[in-house]
Structures are given as C-alpha cells and as structure tokens.
Design an enzyme around this catalytic site. Structure first.
Site, short mmCIF file in Angstrom:
data_model
loop_
_atom_site.label_atom_id
_atom_site.label_comp_id
_atom_site.label_asym_id
_atom_site.label_seq_id
_atom_site.Cartn_x
_atom_site.Cartn_y
_atom_site.Cartn_z
N GLU A 1 -3.79 -6.29 3.88
CA GLU A 1 -2.45 -6.93 4.15
C GLU A 1 -2.56 -8.60 3.59
O GLU A 1 -1.33 -9.20 3.17
CB GLU A 1 -1.97 -6.86 5.59
N PHE B 1 3.08 -0.80 8.55
CA PHE B 1 3.57 -0.75 10.09
C PHE B 1 3.30 -2.22 10.60
O PHE B 1 2.44 -3.02 10.28
CB PHE B 1 2.69 0.25 10.71
N ASP B 2 4.21 -2.28 11.77
CA ASP B 2 4.11 -3.50 12.50
C ASP B 2 2.88 -4.22 12.59
O ASP B 2 2.71 -5.01 12.27
CB ASP B 2 4.93 -3.22 13.66
N LEU C 1 -5.81 -1.94 -0.38
CA LEU C 1 -5.53 -1.95 1.14
C LEU C 1 -5.82 -3.26 1.95
O LEU C 1 -6.87 -3.21 2.51
CB LEU C 1 -6.04 -0.74 1.65
N GLU D 1 0.87 -1.15 -0.04
CA GLU D 1 -0.01 0.10 -0.19
C GLU D 1 0.86 1.28 -0.01
O GLU D 1 1.80 1.41 0.87
CB GLU D 1 -0.84 -0.22 1.30
N TYR E 1 -0.79 -7.95 11.04
CA TYR E 1 -1.54 -9.09 11.61
C TYR E 1 -2.56 -9.68 10.71
O TYR E 1 -2.49 -11.06 10.89
CB TYR E 1 -2.00 -8.59 13.08
N PRO E 2 -3.13 -9.11 9.95
CA PRO E 2 -4.21 -9.59 9.00
C PRO E 2 -3.42 -10.68 8.07
O PRO E 2 -4.12 -11.64 7.64
CB PRO E 2 -4.81 -8.52 8.21
N HIS F 1 1.02 1.53 15.78
CA HIS F 1 2.03 2.08 14.73
C HIS F 1 3.45 1.92 15.69
O HIS F 1 4.49 2.15 15.01
CB HIS F 1 2.02 3.76 14.69
N PHE G 1 0.13 -3.47 11.45
CA PHE G 1 -0.96 -3.65 10.36
C PHE G 1 -0.60 -5.10 9.46
O PHE G 1 -1.26 -5.35 8.68
CB PHE G 1 -0.50 -2.73 9.19
#
Lengths: 342, 385
Positions: A73, A96-97, A71, A42, A101-102, A142, A99
């Site tokens: 992940e 970002f870290d 957008l 993204e 997880y999905p 974040h 983000f």
C-alpha cells in the site's frame, strides 16, 4: 440550500444499478474524458477489484492505465505521488480500510501536504479509494471505520457517498478535484440498488455540500455513508411515535458543510449524530461541537451521538451488537425529550 | 472415564498396492540469472588506477570546481547554524563526490529526488542556495517549485521519496518521455519499508530510476553493522531483480562513471539500478549531534586521508588536467559563493503569516476562511499596538 443529486430526464424507468456499478461507471467516464486519469491498486485489473468496482476497465483502457500493482500500500500510494508530480491523476484503491494503514505515512507526510510545502506549486490531484465500514461479515481488519484519522489530516478531502447517484457524482467530483480526496466507499452499500441510468445526466456537485434527504420538524439526524439507510428507516419508524425527523446526509466530512447542518438544527432544535465509527475521538464529537457552537440558543436538548462502541471492530458474529441500528437511533431520539436537570 | 470404542483406521491402506511415490513438484527454475546482478566484491575506483588515464578533462574540471564549491558550501551552512541563521544543517562534508556526481550526471529533463542531507546536490543542479536552505532555515517547508529545476522537495522522512521517484519515472515513460529519476537515500534509509517497496515497484515496472545509496557509515549514531546483515547494501538489488553496483563514494570520477552507466541503462529501457556509494560522514549527523559518543578519531582521520576533494585534485594535477591557477580559480569561486550566501542568509526573510492558509487546498474551505479572518484580526490588533 442543496438540491438532490439526481436529475431524471429519461421517461423510461432506468434499470436498477448498484453503488459498485455507479462507482465503476464514474471511473470509466472520467478515464474516457481525461487521458491523465490512471487506476491502480492490487487486483484492480483482470479481477476488476475484489468488489468489482473496476470491472472491465483494463479491457477498455489497457494495463498502462489500469494497473495491477505489487501488493504494497505504501508503494501504491508513494508511486502515485510521483505520477501526480508528473501530471497524471491517479485513482488508487486500498482494497480494505485496515489495509490502508501502511500507506498512512505517504498519505500524511506527502499526499496531504505537498501543495502546502511547495507554496501551491505542486498540487496532488488524486483519489484514494478506501472501502470502509462493517456489516458484511468481514473477518478482522476488513471492517474498520477509519474516517476520523483522515479527517484529522489537513490537506485531504474526505467524502463518502450513501446513494447510487452520489457514488457516481462524488467520484466524478473527486477525480476532477485538484486536491487529494480520500474516497470512503461504504462496503455494505456496494450492492444497494437504485433506479439509475448511467446514460442519464447525473449532477456532479462540488465536494463539500451536505444534503437533506428527508425533511422534518422535530429533530435532525446527522449522518453519512453506511448509516444513512439506518437513519432513513429510523425516521420512518419514528413517525408512529409522533417524531417528524429530518435526515441530513453529510456526503463530505472535509470540508464540512456547517451551513446545511446548522440550518437544519436551527429549524428542528434537536440533533443526533449517527455513525459506525467509534464515539470517543470519532467524527461525532467534532460534529456535535460544531453544531453546539453554532446553534446553542436553538437547541432544546444536548446534541447526542449514536456511534459504534469504543472497541476494536468486533468479530463478524458479534458485529450486529456493535453497529448502530434503528432501535439505538430511536432510543437516542426518545432521549431528546430532555428536560433541564433531568 | 469411558473407554473409547472408536477404531483407528489408516488414512490410506497401502497393503498390496505399488510402493508409494511422491508426486514431484512442478518444475522450478530461477526467474532470472542472479550472477549479472551481483555487485563486484570491491567498490569501483577510477582515481589512482590505470583507468584514470581515460578521464574526460572537461568533465573532471567541472566535477572538481563543484567539489571545491560544495566543500565551502557545507562549511558556510554549518557556520550559519552557529550564528542562528539556520535551525539545523545536516552536512555532506566528505560526501561531496556523491552529491556533485548525482547532480551532474542528469540531463535537464531528468529529475532528482534528494533526502534532507542532499542540499548540495540540489544546489549543483541549479537550485538557488538560499531557496535550498529554506527548509532548514524554517521559513517554509520546501519553498521552491520542484518543477522549475526538476528537483523534488528535500525529503525528511526516510526513503519515502523513493517511491515518488519510481512513480514519476514510470509516468514519464508512459507519456513517452525519456526521463530518468535519480533518488538519493542514506544507509539508514535502506532499512525502511518504503525502500523495499520502491525498489520492488521499480524492478517490476522496469522504471527508469537510479537509486543512489550514500553509505556514510552511520544512521545518526547507529553503525552499518547494526543496520543490515547483507554482504553490502548493493547486494540487496539482486533480490529485486536489478543490478547492484558498488562504488568508492569518495572517488568523484568513479561515482560519476557508475551513475552515468546506470542512467544510460535506465534511459534506454533497461530498468533500475541500485548503486551503493561507500563514503563517510566527516561531520556529525547535524550540528545538534555529538559524534564523539559513537565513533573514534582514528576512524575519522582515516577517512579524512581519503578525502574526495584531495583525491580528485591530486589526480588532475598529476595528469596535467588541472594547474595551480585552476585550483586557485576554483577556490576563489567558492569564496565568492560563500560570501554571497552569507550576505543573503543574514537578511531576515520576509514572511507573510497569511500564507499559512494560502496553500492547504486549491480553494480555502469555509473553516479555513474563518481561521484566516481570526489571524488577520490578531495581526491588525498587533499593528495598532
């Protein structure tokens, strides 16, 4: 014994470069050399990434190779799996870290084990770039240090640079790797500078080697990524107290360089592991156990950990209390004057 | 409490000004006309309709032979679970038309992305039946080379193989290859996030992918009504900007026709299609499931009467595209396949425990080498005993 990552050949002083620029240069050079390398995520295109790591790449290589994705992940990583199946080398950005997880199901259920489940027939050469860690005043979600999750998954390599030179060298090695590499980029070091010239040769070492950043005799600080500058500063400050500290930069969490770490601790007899991630269930526990197993008879004190607190990453106005700083490292070093029964 | 001395003023003094007119929003129109994307109100059928007169006899005989073989394969694999030769088998009995059509509609260069229930599709595409069962027997997780037949690993997590199909098709197109990926998923899988992300990516990228949803009525025990509120699963396509097609999943001729159109459309750059095949799972979810707890016999019997093998057989016999000899030949071929599968599956697989370390990474880490040495020592000690 490892060597420093940089080979300086240019007599003229190189211009200061930031870690973000070195990462971008590594992507650029890899893409220029190998047409199968694709950058996706993204905002990686026109914007150049929110940290500008991919700045200029879309102009040079076009949207087919530098792709602004929808957008999502899991979709970014899941489509990257299919691209790797067809012979491409995707470099995906998770922005970002937290983000990322999905995308964990794709990472753990497919990326990490595709080689193994197909008896080696289908490797997954890809890099998953994850800006991680705190210290930049980011709002919630974040600033996570998610390295322990990645370390716990067999099939993944996990690396994190702490210097501008390593950012370049490790990224080149990660892209060249035939296995998936989770590339953790310490956010607060993105703008750290070093005299490094992208035109000068930079050593690209195989993934999995730690490096001694500072030699010393009285104790070893074992660290990586964002905590390296903290440890270097602590080592300078400790000199006044008579402590001659050695600092080991792991660079790679998986594979883990037991040899370099154990050799250092055997020399010094004392060790502190320093990282931002939580202490409980964090990387430090694994590292301390490995050091103890290998160096028990050389140890003059228990292996200590200086880590982030075992709390969800704090709001930005409180993060300075959470992040291990120089004083907390020095306090741990003082505790290394341990006496049995004390 | 002290009284406030603050005076309240209007935000905007409109007295004397012209009457307030809100600014209209910038012009908006739908990005695409949804009408051509909408599925028909009834699942597409060919068998039993006038359209059946146009059938290609060669293709139909091939479909028929594979349906018969597939039915026997499902029965044999289920029997192997009872003999302890397979840990588990999710049967596709009743869904053979979808399985066979999905495999036969693809060219050799295309890719199939099956779910765990789609062993049959992989076998029809050419995968060795024993290799196809490796995952379910438990000797390795996939065990075959996906590149050999261009069949992705049978996927156990739901819908996670769909983005892989999109990525592969996208990569092929970037390389200039006219390769199509066909990805299979169940009705339950359409609720997963990866289903959404895969369809969205595919539509945005115009990736040459065909998504085949086998709506067999139940996700283990949960019926479709509790899975979705959409008019049909095919209707979901419209929201992504791709056509949705609805087909009778027990009508092999119809499934093949709809998939062939979708594959052709993808191959010429028209982008992805979502196909919902309405079918039924005659057996339980797997041999470990008790289907009587969530559905009645009457429903199962109604679907048995709409059996995909019978439907095609009767149509072809009536139209003279198949005769009794052809039927017998197909059944004999199926028996031969089953006997051979039984024999091969009854042989114990030869396993090398050291393989556990062989494929984790391209190069073993120092840690894995240590663990490998430990296991080797344990195995040597076992041998000495």
């Amino acid at each position: 014994m490892t060597t420093a990552a940089t080979t300086v050949v240019d007599a003229k002083p190189a211009k200061p470069a930031t870690m973000a620029q070195a990462l971008g240069r590594a992507l650029r050079d890899a893409m220029a050399e190998d047409p199968t390398v694709h950058v996706m995520g993204e905002d990686v295109g026109a914007l150049g990434g929110v940290f500008r790591v991919t700045d200029g790449l879309v102009k040079e290589f076009g949207e087919d190779r530098v792709t602004d994705t929808p957008l999502a992940e899991a979709g970014i990583l899941g489509t990257a799996v299919g691209m790797a199946m067809y012979g491409l080398r995707p470099v995906v950005e998770m922005q970002f870290d937290a983000f990322a997880y999905p995308a964990f199901e794709q990472l753990i259920s497919h990326v990490a084990r595709m080689r193994n489940r197909t008896r080696g027939a289908m490797p997954m050469p890809m890099v998953i770039r994850v800006p991680y860690g705190g210290g930049i005043g980011g709002v919630e979600h974040h600033s996570d240090s998610s390295e322990a999750y990645y370390m716990a998954t067999p099939g993944l390599h996990v690396v994190t640079p702490a210097t501008v030179e390593d950012a370049y060298g490790l990224m080149r090695a990660a892209i060249a790797s035939d296995d998936p590499v989770v590339f953790l980029e310490p956010k607060r070091l993105y703008w750290s500078k070093a005299a490094w010239s992208p035109e000068a040769p930079t050593a690209v070492e195989p993934i999995g080697r730690a490096v001694v950043r500072r030699s010393g005799r009285s104790a070893t600080l074992i660290t990586y990524g964002p905590s390296l500058p903290v440890c270097m500063e602590a080592a300078e400050a400790a000199e006044a107290e008579g402590w001659d500290l050695e600092v080991v930069d792991l660079r790679s969490l998986v594979p883990f360089d037991d040899e370099t770490v154990a050799a250092s601790v055997r020399r010094t007899g004392r060790a502190v592991v320093v990282h931002e991630s939580t202490g409980f269930g964090g990387p430090g526990g694994e590292i301390a156990a490995r050091v103890t197993e290998r160096c028990f008879h050389h140890l003059e004190a228990p292996v200590l950990r200086v880590a982030g607190f075992d709390i969800p990453y704090p709001p930005p106005m409180l993060e300075r209390h959470h992040l291990p700083g120089v004083d907390r490292v020095l306090d741990a070093v003082a505790r290394l004057q341990w006496e049995a029964g004390s | 409490m002290k009284k406030s001395t603050m005076t309240v003023r209007p935000v905007q003094d409109l007295s004397g000004a012209a009457a307030y007119r809100p600014t209209p929003p910038p012009a908006w129109k739908p990005r695409t006309d949804p009408a051509p994307l909408l599925p028909d109100s009834e699942p597409h059928r060919v068998l039993g309709t006038d359209a059946a007169a146009r059938l290609d006899a060669g293709l139909m005989r091939r479909l028929y032979a594979e349906l018969v073989r597939g039915r026997r394969y499902n029965a044999q694999a289920t029997a192997l679970t009872k003999q302890g030769r397979l840990a588990v088998y999710p049967s596709s009995t009743g869904q053979e038309a979808c399985e066979v059509a999905a495999a036969l509609v693809l060219e050799e260069r295309d890719w199939l992305f099956p779910s765990y229930r789609d062993t049959l599709a992989a076998v029809v595409r050419g995968l060795d039946p024993v290799q196809a069962l490796t995952l379910l027997r438990g000797d390795w997780h996939t065990g075959y080379d996906p590149r050999e037949h261009r069949i992705a690993p049978l996927c156990t997590p739901l819908a996670t193989q769909l983005p892989h199909a999109v990525g592969l098709a996208h990569a092929a197109r970037l390389k200039g290859d006219d390769v199509v990926a066909l990805a299979m998923v169940g009705d339950g899988g359409t609720s997963e996030g990866d289903f959404h992300e895969a369809l969205n990516f595919a539509a945005v990228w115009k990736a040459p992918v065909v998504f085949l949803v086998q709506n067999n009525g139940f996700a283990i025990s949960v019926p479709l009504a509790k899975q979705t509120a959409a008019p049909s699963l095919a209707h979901k396509a419209v929201g992504y900007g791709m056509p949705g097609r609805l087909v009778d999943g027990n009508d092999a001729a119809a499934v093949h026709e709809v998939l062939a159109e979708a594959v052709e459309r993808a191959r010429r750059g028209g982008g992805p299609t979502l196909v919902e095949a309405v079918t039924y799972r005659i057996e339980a979810h797997t041999n470990a499931d008790d289907a009587t707890r969530y559905r009645g016999d009457a429903e199962v019997e109604a679907w048995r009467a709409h059996d995909p093998v019978q439907l095609l057989e009767r149509e072809l016999l009536e139209r003279g595209m198949l005769d009794e000899d052809g039927v017998r030949e197909a059944r004999e071929a199926a028996e031969t396949m089953a006997a051979r599968l039984r024999d091969r599956m009854n042989a114990d697989p030869v396993l090398d425990p050291m393989d556990l370390f062989a494929h984790v990474y391209a190069e073993k880490t120092a840690q894995l080498r240590e663990q490998e040495a430990l296991l080797r020592a344990e195995l040597d000690a076992e041998d000495e005993r």
